[in-house]
Design an enzyme around this catalytic site. Structure first.
Site, PDB file in Angstrom:
ATOM      1  N   LYS A 113       1.698   3.598  11.110  1.00 28.08           N
ATOM      2  CA  LYS A 113       1.942   1.641  11.409  1.00 28.08           C
ATOM      3  C   LYS A 113       1.997   2.011  12.753  1.00 28.08           C
ATOM      4  CE  LYS A 113       2.847  -0.331   7.021  1.00 28.08           C
ATOM      5  NZ  LYS A 113       4.130  -1.545   6.046  1.00 28.08           N
ATOM      6  N   LYS A 196      -8.401   4.042   1.589  1.00 33.92           N
ATOM      7  CA  LYS A 196      -7.926   3.206   0.792  1.00 33.92           C
ATOM      8  C   LYS A 196      -8.408   1.941   0.627  1.00 33.92           C
ATOM      9  CE  LYS A 196      -3.246   2.292   2.421  1.00 33.92           C
ATOM     10  NZ  LYS A 196      -2.381   1.927   1.827  1.00 33.92           N
ATOM     11  N   LYS A 199      -4.991  -4.426   3.243  1.00 33.65           N
ATOM     12  CA  LYS A 199      -5.106  -5.545   3.976  1.00 33.65           C
ATOM     13  C   LYS A 199      -5.167  -5.779   4.926  1.00 33.65           C
ATOM     14  CE  LYS A 199      -0.188  -5.431   2.598  1.00 33.65           C
ATOM     15  NZ  LYS A 199       0.641  -5.982   1.789  1.00 33.65           N
TER      16      LYS A 199
HETATM   17  P1  AMP Z   1       1.965  -2.919  -0.130  1.00 36.05           P
HETATM   18  O1  AMP Z   1       1.406  -4.193  -0.663  1.00 36.05           O
HETATM   19  O2  AMP Z   1       2.124  -1.546   0.436  1.00 36.05           O
HETATM   20  O3  AMP Z   1       3.351  -3.236  -0.594  1.00 36.05           O
HETATM   21  O4  AMP Z   1       1.948  -2.200  -1.441  1.00 36.05           O
HETATM   22  C1  AMP Z   1       1.547  -2.468  -3.228  1.00 36.05           C
HETATM   23  C2  AMP Z   1       1.659  -1.526  -4.242  1.00 36.05           C
HETATM   24  O5  AMP Z   1       0.138  -1.099  -4.371  1.00 36.05           O
HETATM   25  C3  AMP Z   1       2.740  -0.280  -3.926  1.00 36.05           C
HETATM   26  O6  AMP Z   1       2.080   0.755  -5.463  1.00 36.05           O
HETATM   27  C4  AMP Z   1       1.378   0.834  -3.653  1.00 36.05           C
HETATM   28  O7  AMP Z   1       1.038   1.993  -3.674  1.00 36.05           O
HETATM   29  C5  AMP Z   1      -0.283  -0.079  -3.973  1.00 36.05           C
HETATM   30  N1  AMP Z   1      -1.673   0.253  -3.458  1.00 36.05           N
HETATM   31  C6  AMP Z   1      -1.531  -0.362  -1.897  1.00 36.05           C
HETATM   32  N2  AMP Z   1      -2.742  -0.453  -1.721  1.00 36.05           N
HETATM   33  C7  AMP Z   1      -3.931   0.895  -3.072  1.00 36.05           C
HETATM   34  C8  AMP Z   1      -4.444   0.795  -3.321  1.00 36.05           C
HETATM   35  N3  AMP Z   1      -6.071   1.279  -2.279  1.00 36.05           N
HETATM   36  N4  AMP Z   1      -5.078   1.384  -4.832  1.00 36.05           N
HETATM   37  C9  AMP Z   1      -4.519   1.524  -5.251  1.00 36.05           C
HETATM   38  N5  AMP Z   1      -3.247   1.088  -4.933  1.00 36.05           N
HETATM   39  C10 AMP Z   1      -2.523   0.549  -3.388  1.00 36.05           C
END
Ligand code: AMP
Ligand code: TRP
Length: 329
Positions: A113, A196, A199
């Site tokens: 980041k 992966k 967003k």
């Molecule tokens: P965040 O949007 O970064 O706060 O992520 C929220 C949750 O979604 C966390 O538990 C991440 O590990 C999970 N997460 C985000 N991207 C992925 C993905 N591509 N596959 C599986 N889990 C994800």
């Protein structure tokens, strides 16, 4: 035997996608009866990168609404917004004093980041993000943290800090474990199945929980696969494997059932059926999210009551930590 304490959270920034849903929220719902759960909208984490204040407020509500719409029951689990419980920021400060610059410099998410914004321009908050996450977890004596695979390094730091504090000041924190799903811990991008789903990538990469049926269908039909023809769960065929994993998690079927179902069919059939399945699951979810978004009074009441319960749980731990450090009581 007492149930294990589970804590997890999602940042209210940008859109939520099916990676967040399948990697995190769906497994929270599945474990809801088994554990004592605390699910947080981690807004203090979201502001470690620039946020538009109006959008942030909307995203906080939308993230909470998504938890509830997905089946998190606020009578059973605690649902709240991080900034409404000041103990998170307070414990983060205390944990800062036992965390090293070296440890935080090694965090891959910070490296990724901070590189994006140019070196030296990342906020101190972004650097400190993993300590705040450790505080979220340790504040409640959390034993298990269900997240996607990208968060394991952060949970590892929380474990290290728990052990370090216990060692220096006496047993205080349980050492939390990460819970990863066997399948779904890492949903891959539709346009590039070697990375992966994220967003921060282009919209062709992800299916947002808010995408319309048309958009979902288009994105799935255009998803990158290979030139093969048989439909099998083969990790070497990353694009196909990802689509099948998504199919599996939304349908609840086994690999064998799915392979049998698609025997003799082609990638086009899989994509069409997958689109129908995802649309069939997301449409009712979207309706429920909008129901909560139109009913802010209800949402506020749920979040306020969640914050009260969380604050009550957090208080003894924070007091104990301060006492052990020798701070004035
Ligand atoms: P965040 O949007 O970064 O706060 O992520 C929220 C949750 O979604 C966390 O538990 C991440 O590990 C999970 N997460 C985000 N991207 C992925 C993905 N591509 N596959 C599986 N889990 C994800
Ligand atoms: N860093 C996590 C993510 O981006 C969100 C998060 C913050 C979290 N605090 C947490 C997850 C505590 C689990 C437990 O996904």
């Amino acid at each position: 035997m007492a149930k294990k304490v589970v804590f997890s959270g999602i940042q209210p920034s940008g859109v939520l996608h099916i990676g967040n849903y399948l990697g995190a929220i769906q497994q929270w719902v599945e474990g809801q009866a088994k554990y004592d759960n605390i699910f947080c909208v981690v807004d203090l984490h979201a502001i470690t990168v620039p946020q538009d204040p109006k959008e942030l407020t909307d995203n906080i509500y939308r993230t909470a609404a998504t938890y509830l719409a997905a089946g998190i029951n606020p009578r059973q689990s605690i649902v709240f917004v991080q900034s409404q419980v000041p103990a998170h920021a307070e414990l983060a400060w205390l944990l800062n004093t036992i965390t090293t610059m070296g440890e935080l410099s090694r965090m891959t998410q910070f490296k990724d980041k901070s590189q994006k914004g140019g070196s030296g321009r990342a906020s101190v908050g972004l650097f400190d993000y993993p300590v705040l996450m450790a505080a979220d977890i340790l504040l409640y004596g959390t034993q298990a943290v269900p997240v996607g695979e990208d968060q394991t390094q952060h949970v590892e730091l929380a474990r290290d800090l728990a052990q370090r504090f216990n060692h220096r000041f006496g047993k205080t924190f349980p050492v939390p474990e990460v819970i990863l799903r066997k399948s779904g811990a890492r949903i891959m991008g539709l346009d590039d199945p070697t990375k992966k789903m994220s967003k921060s990538a282009s919209p062709a990469n992800y299916i947002a929980l808010t995408d319309s049926s048309d958009v979902i269908r288009k994105k799935i039909m255009r998803a990158v696969t290979d030139s093969g023809s048989t439909i099998k769960f083969d990790p070497k065929r990353a694009g196909l494997h990802n689509l099948l994993t998504i199919y599996q998690l939304f349908s609840g079927q086994t690999e064998a059932q799915i392979e049998r179902h698609f025997a003799g069919k082609g990638y086009g059939d899989l994509k069409r059926e997958l689109a129908d399945l995802v649309i069939g699951k997301l449409t009712p979810l979207q309706t429920k999210i909008e129901h909560y978004m139109k009913n802010k009074r209800l949402l506020d009441a749920i979040l306020k009551s969640g914050a009260k319960r969380a604050a009550r749980l957090a208080h003894p731990m924070l007091t104990e930590v301060k006492r052990k450090l020798g701070l004035a009581q």
